[in-house]
Motif scaffolding. Structure first.
Motif, PDB file in Angstrom:
ATOM      1  N   GLU A 154     -64.208 -42.093  12.093  1.00  0.00           N
ATOM      2  CA  GLU A 154     -63.380 -43.019  12.855  1.00  0.00           C
ATOM      3  C   GLU A 154     -64.078 -44.375  12.892  1.00  0.00           C
ATOM      4  N   ASN A 155     -63.378 -45.400  12.479  1.00  0.00           N
ATOM      5  CA  ASN A 155     -63.952 -46.735  12.575  1.00  0.00           C
ATOM      6  C   ASN A 155     -64.074 -47.122  14.046  1.00  0.00           C
ATOM      7  N   PRO A 156     -65.201 -47.620  14.460  1.00  0.00           N
ATOM      8  CA  PRO A 156     -65.267 -48.182  15.809  1.00  0.00           C
ATOM      9  C   PRO A 156     -64.251 -49.299  15.961  1.00  0.00           C
ATOM     10  N   LEU A 157     -63.758 -49.468  17.175  1.00  0.00           N
ATOM     11  CA  LEU A 157     -62.729 -50.470  17.414  1.00  0.00           C
ATOM     12  C   LEU A 157     -63.208 -51.857  17.031  1.00  0.00           C
ATOM     13  N   GLN A 158     -64.490 -52.128  17.272  1.00  0.00           N
ATOM     14  CA  GLN A 158     -65.019 -53.448  16.953  1.00  0.00           C
ATOM     15  C   GLN A 158     -64.979 -53.706  15.447  1.00  0.00           C
ATOM     16  N   THR A 159     -65.324 -52.702  14.650  1.00  0.00           N
ATOM     17  CA  THR A 159     -65.315 -52.860  13.193  1.00  0.00           C
ATOM     18  C   THR A 159     -63.904 -53.040  12.668  1.00  0.00           C
ATOM     19  N   TYR A 160     -62.959 -52.255  13.211  1.00  0.00           N
ATOM     20  CA  TYR A 160     -61.561 -52.347  12.792  1.00  0.00           C
ATOM     21  C   TYR A 160     -60.986 -53.718  13.123  1.00  0.00           C
ATOM     22  N   LEU A 161     -61.234 -54.187  14.349  1.00  0.00           N
ATOM     23  CA  LEU A 161     -60.743 -55.507  14.741  1.00  0.00           C
ATOM     24  C   LEU A 161     -61.431 -56.616  13.961  1.00  0.00           C
ATOM     25  N   LEU A 162     -62.691 -56.407  13.607  1.00  0.00           N
ATOM     26  CA  LEU A 162     -63.408 -57.416  12.823  1.00  0.00           C
ATOM     27  C   LEU A 162     -62.749 -57.631  11.470  1.00  0.00           C
ATOM     28  N   GLY A 163     -62.350 -56.525  10.819  1.00  0.00           N
ATOM     29  CA  GLY A 163     -61.660 -56.660   9.538  1.00  0.00           C
ATOM     30  C   GLY A 163     -60.341 -57.395   9.673  1.00  0.00           C
ATOM     31  N   ILE A 164     -59.584 -57.098  10.752  1.00  0.00           N
ATOM     32  CA  ILE A 164     -58.303 -57.782  10.977  1.00  0.00           C
ATOM     33  C   ILE A 164     -58.515 -59.272  11.227  1.00  0.00           C
ATOM     34  N   ILE A 165     -59.506 -59.606  12.079  1.00  0.00           N
ATOM     35  CA  ILE A 165     -59.764 -61.012  12.411  1.00  0.00           C
ATOM     36  C   ILE A 165     -60.228 -61.782  11.184  1.00  0.00           C
ATOM     37  N   ILE A 166     -61.105 -61.180  10.383  1.00  0.00           N
ATOM     38  CA  ILE A 166     -61.580 -61.853   9.170  1.00  0.00           C
ATOM     39  C   ILE A 166     -60.423 -62.110   8.215  1.00  0.00           C
ATOM     40  N   SER A 167     -59.538 -61.119   8.063  1.00  0.00           N
ATOM     41  CA  SER A 167     -58.396 -61.281   7.168  1.00  0.00           C
ATOM     42  C   SER A 167     -57.449 -62.376   7.658  1.00  0.00           C
ATOM     43  N   ILE A 168     -57.155 -62.386   8.969  1.00  0.00           N
ATOM     44  CA  ILE A 168     -56.254 -63.405   9.518  1.00  0.00           C
ATOM     45  C   ILE A 168     -56.856 -64.797   9.357  1.00  0.00           C
ATOM     46  N   CYS A 169     -58.143 -64.932   9.679  1.00  0.00           N
ATOM     47  CA  CYS A 169     -58.810 -66.236   9.525  1.00  0.00           C
ATOM     48  C   CYS A 169     -58.827 -66.670   8.061  1.00  0.00           C
ATOM     49  N   GLY A 170     -59.065 -65.731   7.154  1.00  0.00           N
ATOM     50  CA  GLY A 170     -59.058 -66.070   5.734  1.00  0.00           C
ATOM     51  C   GLY A 170     -57.697 -66.551   5.264  1.00  0.00           C
ATOM     52  N   ASN A 171     -56.629 -65.882   5.700  1.00  0.00           N
ATOM     53  CA  ASN A 171     -55.280 -66.294   5.308  1.00  0.00           C
ATOM     54  C   ASN A 171     -54.893 -67.635   5.916  1.00  0.00           C
TER      55      ASN A 171
END
Length: 367
Positions: free
Chosen positions: A27-44
């Motif tokens: 299970e991905n920790p919530l912090q790691t999962y949200l980090l991937g989402i935030i990085i992707s949104i910022c990149g886009n």
């Protein structure tokens, strides 16, 4: 004598049972999962800002008509921002599932529409508002119902997935379909937008698989488990570079043949669908996911597709004057303009003979 272990050198990759690989799926920790989402949104968002900066630089240079666009500092700032945004998307694959990162590309379309209205003073249309609302709603559903489990991408795991029977079957059918489409496109000269976009999508599936593998192995190496010593890392790196290069080639051909308002939404839909399928087949990201989550995730994808289509549909075009164009009534030394351009129905139209006729006409008028 006491045995000394070397924690930084992982054991060589070996193929084991599926149960052993499921033990690596945590299970991905919530912090790691949200980090991937935030990085992707910022990149886009950075990608959308960079595209609008480059667009503004093109418009400003065309109005001034002095220097090429690549001499503009603003244009290079846009290129640098795009590189940073793409690196952000690349890093996001190491933290979140590929089936989630790819659909988040709609954030770039939404941000680009907002920036173009605020800074480039483009007109707000009803379809922009409806499309933005649908895309934001779809993005929320994607983030909420996407699979929240992912694997620690190691060379061991990538090698196991690469020789699994379902991926080999998927790769076989993909190669067959790609060869058929390429034959129609190259040999039969079928220049339909669906043909070109399907070629891009098939390449994109390999790109997503290889990007997640490379990004995940780099992430694990940074954490202390070195993965860069295994050949599978460099195999995936070569696949990533080659598939990206051919993808860009076919996209450029599509942009030359068709309008951007057609290419952008179709490419987003096909790319996202291929990325989701690749994540399901190769990384088994939907394994154990509830039926309701799958339905709501696909519904979120559908809303995002509709939103991007409405935003990209009938976008206003900026007409730039061609500096190399000379109006017919301003040709120096020309008194009979009917001799300059041959008739379109003649056999010499657009040929070398037509150019020679123009030269002869200019010499006759000047004499």
């Amino acid at each position: 004598m006491e045995n000394i272990s070397h924690p930084h050198v992982p054991p060589p990759p070996r193929l084991t049972s599926p149960e052993a690989h499921r033990a690596e799926i945590l299970e991905n920790p919530l912090q790691t999962y949200l980090l991937g989402i935030i990085i992707s949104i910022c990149g886009n968002v950075l990608i959308s800002i960079s595209l609008n900066i480059q667009k503004y630089a093109h418009v400003r240079q065309s109005q001034r008509g002095s220097k090429p666009y690549y001499t503009s500092v603003m244009w290079w700032c846009g290129v640098i921002l795009m590189g940073i945004g793409e690196l952000g998307n690349f890093a996001a694959y190491g933290f979140a599932p590929a089936s989630l990162i790819a659909p988040l590309g709609c954030v770039s379309v939404i941000a680009s529409a907002v920036i173009s209205v605020v800074f480039l003073k483009e007109t707000v249309r009803a379809s922009d508002i409806v499309g933005g609302t649908l895309a934001i709603t779809g993005t929320y559903l994607l983030v909420t119902f996407a699979p929240h489990t992912s694997t620690h991408i190691t060379a061991h795991l990538v090698q196991y997935y690469a020789v699994s029977w379902h991926f080999l079957l998927y790769l076989f059918f993909e190669v067959i379909i790609f060869c058929i489409l390429l034959y129609l496109y190259k040999r039969r000269n079928v220049k339909h937008i669906i043909i070109v976009m399907l070629l891009v999508a098939l390449l994109a599936s390999l790109t997503v698989i290889s990007v997640k593998a490379v990004s995940g192995m780099i992430t694990e190496s940074i954490k202390g488990q070195l993965q860069l010593i295994y050949p599978i890392f460099y195999v995936m790196l070569v696949i990533m570079v080659a598939s990206c290069a051919f993808q860009i080639k076919f996209l450029n051909q599509a942009m030359k043949m068709f309008d951007a308002t057609e290419v952008v939404p179709i490419n987003f839909v096909f790319f996202t669908a291929s990325a989701i399928v690749a994540g399901i087949v190769f990384y088994q990201e939907f394994e154990g996911l509830a039926l309701l989550n799958i339905f709501m995730f696909l519904f979120g994808c559908l809303l995002s597709f509709l939103g991007v289509f409405l935003i990209a549909r009938n976008r206003p075009k900026i007409k730039q004057q061609n500096q190399n164009f000379i109006p017919m009534d301003r040709i120096p030394g020309s008194r009979h303009t009917d001799k300059v351009q041959p008739e379109a129905k003649t056999s010499t139209y657009g040929s070398l003979a037509a150019k020679l006729m123009c030269n002869r006409a200019g010499q006759t008028d000047d004499s």
